[in-house]
Design a protein around this motif. Structure first.
Motif, PDB file in Angstrom:
ATOM      1  N   ILE A 317       4.078  90.817 107.831  1.00 22.91           N
ATOM      2  CA  ILE A 317       4.526  90.107 109.033  1.00 22.91           C
ATOM      3  C   ILE A 317       3.398  90.045 110.066  1.00 22.91           C
ATOM      4  N   ASP A 318       2.682  91.133 110.233  1.00 22.15           N
ATOM      5  CA  ASP A 318       1.703  91.208 111.318  1.00 22.15           C
ATOM      6  C   ASP A 318       0.252  91.036 110.872  1.00 22.15           C
ATOM      7  N   PHE A 319       0.044  90.837 109.569  1.00 16.68           N
ATOM      8  CA  PHE A 319      -1.326  90.694 109.054  1.00 16.68           C
ATOM      9  C   PHE A 319      -1.373  89.401 108.236  1.00 16.68           C
ATOM     10  N   PRO A 320      -1.919  88.334 108.792  1.00 14.61           N
ATOM     11  CA  PRO A 320      -1.766  87.017 108.179  1.00 14.61           C
ATOM     12  C   PRO A 320      -2.321  86.902 106.756  1.00 14.61           C
ATOM     13  N   ASN A 321      -3.407  87.601 106.433  1.00 17.55           N
ATOM     14  CA  ASN A 321      -4.016  87.442 105.102  1.00 17.55           C
ATOM     15  C   ASN A 321      -3.565  88.531 104.125  1.00 17.55           C
ATOM     16  N   SER A 322      -2.502  89.238 104.464  1.00 10.34           N
ATOM     17  CA  SER A 322      -2.140  90.409 103.648  1.00 10.34           C
ATOM     18  C   SER A 322      -0.795  90.247 102.955  1.00 10.34           C
ATOM     19  N   LEU A 323      -0.692  90.944 101.821  1.00 10.19           N
ATOM     20  CA  LEU A 323       0.564  91.043 101.076  1.00 10.19           C
ATOM     21  C   LEU A 323       0.957  92.505 100.958  1.00 10.19           C
ATOM     22  N   GLU A 324       2.268  92.730 100.896  1.00 13.32           N
ATOM     23  CA  GLU A 324       2.791  94.057 100.542  1.00 13.32           C
ATOM     24  C   GLU A 324       3.399  93.913  99.149  1.00 13.32           C
ATOM     25  N   PHE A 325       3.188  94.874  98.290  1.00 13.94           N
ATOM     26  CA  PHE A 325       3.893  94.872  97.006  1.00 13.94           C
ATOM     27  C   PHE A 325       3.982  96.279  96.449  1.00 13.94           C
ATOM     28  N   PHE A 326       4.793  96.423  95.385  1.00 15.33           N
ATOM     29  CA  PHE A 326       5.076  97.731  94.805  1.00 15.33           C
ATOM     30  C   PHE A 326       4.772  97.654  93.314  1.00 15.33           C
ATOM     31  N   VAL A 327       4.046  98.641  92.813  1.00 12.16           N
ATOM     32  CA  VAL A 327       3.766  98.641  91.372  1.00 12.16           C
ATOM     33  C   VAL A 327       4.188  99.977  90.761  1.00 12.16           C
ATOM     34  N   VAL A 328       4.559  99.903  89.480  1.00 13.95           N
ATOM     35  CA  VAL A 328       4.870 101.104  88.707  1.00 13.95           C
ATOM     36  C   VAL A 328       4.136 100.996  87.380  1.00 13.95           C
ATOM     37  N   GLY A 329       3.427 102.046  87.025  1.00 19.80           N
ATOM     38  CA  GLY A 329       2.760 102.081  85.716  1.00 19.80           C
ATOM     39  C   GLY A 329       3.039 103.403  85.043  1.00 19.80           C
ATOM     40  N   ASP A 330       3.306 103.354  83.743  1.00 20.63           N
ATOM     41  CA  ASP A 330       3.491 104.592  82.982  1.00 20.63           C
ATOM     42  C   ASP A 330       2.135 105.298  82.918  1.00 20.63           C
ATOM     43  N   ASN A 331       2.049 106.469  83.560  1.00 24.65           N
ATOM     44  CA  ASN A 331       0.761 107.163  83.659  1.00 24.65           C
ATOM     45  C   ASN A 331       0.242 107.635  82.309  1.00 24.65           C
ATOM     46  N   LEU A 332       1.145 107.805  81.342  1.00 23.95           N
ATOM     47  CA  LEU A 332       0.685 108.258  80.030  1.00 23.95           C
ATOM     48  C   LEU A 332       0.323 107.075  79.129  1.00 23.95           C
ATOM     49  N   MET A 333       0.868 105.894  79.441  1.00 17.30           N
ATOM     50  CA  MET A 333       0.579 104.688  78.635  1.00 17.30           C
ATOM     51  C   MET A 333      -0.636 103.971  79.229  1.00 17.30           C
ATOM     52  N   LYS A 334      -0.415 102.945  80.083  1.00 15.57           N
ATOM     53  CA  LYS A 334      -1.575 102.222  80.645  1.00 15.57           C
ATOM     54  C   LYS A 334      -2.469 103.170  81.432  1.00 15.57           C
ATOM     55  N   GLY A 335      -1.838 104.192  82.053  1.00 13.28           N
ATOM     56  CA  GLY A 335      -2.616 105.123  82.857  1.00 13.28           C
ATOM     57  C   GLY A 335      -3.511 106.037  82.030  1.00 13.28           C
ATOM     58  N   ALA A 336      -3.324 106.046  80.722  1.00 12.34           N
ATOM     59  CA  ALA A 336      -4.130 106.946  79.898  1.00 12.34           C
ATOM     60  C   ALA A 336      -4.269 106.395  78.476  1.00 12.34           C
ATOM     61  N   ALA A 337      -3.252 106.659  77.628  1.00 15.83           N
ATOM     62  CA  ALA A 337      -3.401 106.406  76.185  1.00 15.83           C
ATOM     63  C   ALA A 337      -3.595 104.930  75.845  1.00 15.83           C
ATOM     64  N   LEU A 338      -2.795 104.061  76.437  1.00 13.79           N
ATOM     65  CA  LEU A 338      -2.884 102.649  76.065  1.00 13.79           C
ATOM     66  C   LEU A 338      -4.232 102.059  76.451  1.00 13.79           C
ATOM     67  N   ASN A 339      -4.702 102.389  77.651  1.00 10.44           N
ATOM     68  CA  ASN A 339      -6.005 101.857  78.067  1.00 10.44           C
ATOM     69  C   ASN A 339      -7.102 102.318  77.102  1.00 10.44           C
ATOM     70  N   SER A 340      -7.014 103.587  76.712  1.00  7.50           N
ATOM     71  CA  SER A 340      -8.004 104.149  75.794  1.00  7.50           C
ATOM     72  C   SER A 340      -7.956 103.425  74.439  1.00  7.50           C
ATOM     73  N   MET A 341      -6.746 103.107  73.968  1.00  6.52           N
ATOM     74  CA  MET A 341      -6.614 102.373  72.698  1.00  6.52           C
ATOM     75  C   MET A 341      -7.180 100.967  72.828  1.00  6.52           C
ATOM     76  N   GLN A 342      -6.942 100.325  73.977  1.00  5.04           N
ATOM     77  CA  GLN A 342      -7.476  98.973  74.179  1.00  5.04           C
ATOM     78  C   GLN A 342      -9.003  98.995  74.172  1.00  5.04           C
ATOM     79  N   VAL A 343      -9.577 100.004  74.838  1.00  5.67           N
ATOM     80  CA  VAL A 343     -11.033 100.127  74.888  1.00  5.67           C
ATOM     81  C   VAL A 343     -11.576 100.393  73.479  1.00  5.67           C
ATOM     82  N   ALA A 344     -10.914 101.301  72.751  1.00  7.99           N
ATOM     83  CA  ALA A 344     -11.370 101.633  71.400  1.00  7.99           C
ATOM     84  C   ALA A 344     -11.319 100.399  70.501  1.00  7.99           C
ATOM     85  N   ASP A 345     -10.364  99.527  70.743  1.00 14.02           N
ATOM     86  CA  ASP A 345     -10.259  98.321  69.929  1.00 14.02           C
ATOM     87  C   ASP A 345     -11.456  97.393  70.160  1.00 14.02           C
ATOM     88  N   LEU A 346     -11.903  97.322  71.413  1.00 17.01           N
ATOM     89  CA  LEU A 346     -13.105  96.516  71.705  1.00 17.01           C
ATOM     90  C   LEU A 346     -14.306  97.089  70.953  1.00 17.01           C
TER      91      LEU A 346
END
Ligand SMILES: NC(=O)c1ccc[n+]([C@@H]2O[C@H](COP(=O)([O-])OP(=O)(O)OC[C@H]3O[C@@H](n4cnc5c(N)ncnc54)[C@H](OP(=O)(O)O)[C@@H]3O)[C@@H](O)[C@H]2O)c1
Length: 355
Positions: A317-346
């Motif tokens: 409301i008070d910051f013209p170029n700004s957005l507010e939003f909420f995120v949830v990520g599984d810390n054991l999946m994307k936050g850890a294991a899944l990201n590692s698997m994606q990197v290993a695949d590359l």
């Protein structure tokens, strides 16, 4: 046909290691031999990768012989000791500890943002960012690409499993001990009196019926290590060294799933519809934003999901170029294991192409 690569999970008995075994089972056909390593305490235990029984080996130099890619899921100091041993034996290491993340010669990779960085690794090591940052990055990469990210202020609500096996078990024990105690949490000191000091270890204070505004160790200026990681690791992955970041990290009595309230400022005004479009099309992001039907990101719904859940998108409301939003990520999946698997695949594709 190229030889299938040998992969090791180092720290396979931990909470992240157990998810690694599950994810590896789902893509078993891509890999050759699987080795599971942990401390000497766990040597001889049997773990399962799908239907395949694998005996855990104690970590040793010999155990890395012939390993092509090693996922490291160890405490920081143990990674510092053993990563050089694994790379010396020729393995490419994908390390989830904090030890190497800010080393300029170690790429810090989130494939939704900077996949090409995985292919330049002078030390043979690729670092995985911390779980809070990794949950955020897929949304930030998409919004930055579309609107130019200038700054962000983040408050986190982090799950007990972010503190590993010990943290998760402690939360369950605290819930057990406090359950049924009439009106617990309504008088000064009553939660501490019921739980006693024995439960303080993983979080520094009781977590049941409480929130703890300290994640990680104390650093200069009253910051915590986790708060500095959110700032420094986001800058490195996004390639925005001057990104302005303020962050407050808080532990909450949730088992799995880190939530974050984000105030992000862009180069120009951004409408909610534009932000929705960018997030809907973003790899690794699930837009969950139908508040009237009570649809928004929550850890109980995000657990086990590969993507970051994003929602509650509002124009500030008070910051013209700004957005507010909420995120949830599984810390054991994307936050850890899944990201590692994606990197290993590359890395797997790169190494197989060279054979
Ligand atoms: N939990 C999360 O949400 C999360 C997210 C992102 C990154 N990370 C990072 O991932 C790593 C693992 O975290 P975690 O939560 O899975 O921890 P954890 O549940 O405590 O597991 C730790 C693992 O390390 C092994 N280990 C401990 N000391 C060892 C030693 N001296 N030699 C060999 N192995 C040893 C343990 O083996 P034993 O069972 O034999 O003791 C266990 O397999 C940490 O660097 C953490 O910061 C965690």
């Amino acid at each position: 046909m190229s030889r299938k690569l040998t992969v090791a999970i180092v720290g396979a008995t931990g909470v992240v290691g157990s998810i690694m075994c599950r994810l590896l089972a789902a893509e078993r056909e891509k890999w050759g031999e699987i080795r599971l390593l942990a401390s000497p305490r766990s040597a001889g235990k049997t773990l399962y990768v799908g239907d395949e029984a694998v005996t855990v080996q104690a970590i040793s130099a010999e155990a890395f012989e012939g390993v092509d890619i090693a996922h490291f899921d160890l405490p920081d100091d143990v990674s510092a000791e053993w990563v050089p041993v694994a790379t010396e034996k020729g393995a490419v290491v994908v390390d989830k500890s904090a030890t190497f993340r800010m080393d300029p010669e170690v790429p810090l990779v989130c494939p939704e943002a900077n996949p090409d960085d995985a292919h330049t690794r002078p030390k043979g090591v690729i670092a995985n960012a911390n779980c809070t940052t990794l949950a955020l990055i897929p949304t930030l990469a998409a919004l930055d690409g579309a609107f130019g990210l200038r700054s962000m202020s983040v408050s986190s609500y982090q799950a007990a499993s972010g503190s590993g096996k010990e943290g998760l078990e402690s939360l369950y024990a605290q819930i057990d001990k406090s359950a049924g105690v009439e009106r617990i949490g309504t008088e000064p000191g009553d939660v501490r009196a019921v739980l006693g000091e024995e439960y303080d270890a993983p979080f520094g204070a009781p977590l049941a019926l409480n929130v703890v505004p300290k994640v990680g160790g104390w650093r200069d200026g009253g910051w915590t290590s986790e708060e500095l990681k959110v700032r420094n690791e986001s800058r490195k992955i996004l390639g925005l060294p001057d990104l302005k970041v303020a962050s407050t990290c808080v532990r909450v009595p949730v088992a799995v799933g880190h939530s974050q309230a984000v105030h992000a400022t862009f180069e120009r005004e951004v409408s909610v519809a534009e932000a929705h479009r960018a997030l809907r099309d973003a790899p690794g992001v699930d837009l969950v934003d139908d508040p009237e039907n009570m649809e928004f990101p929550m850890p109980i719904d995000g657990v086990g999901k590969p993507g970051t859940q994003a929602g509650r998108v509002r124009r500030s409301i008070d910051f013209p170029n700004s957005l507010e939003f909420f995120v949830v990520g599984d810390n054991l999946m994307k936050g850890a294991a899944l990201n590692s698997m994606q990197v290993a695949d590359l890395v797997r594709r790169e190494l197989e192409a060279k054979q």
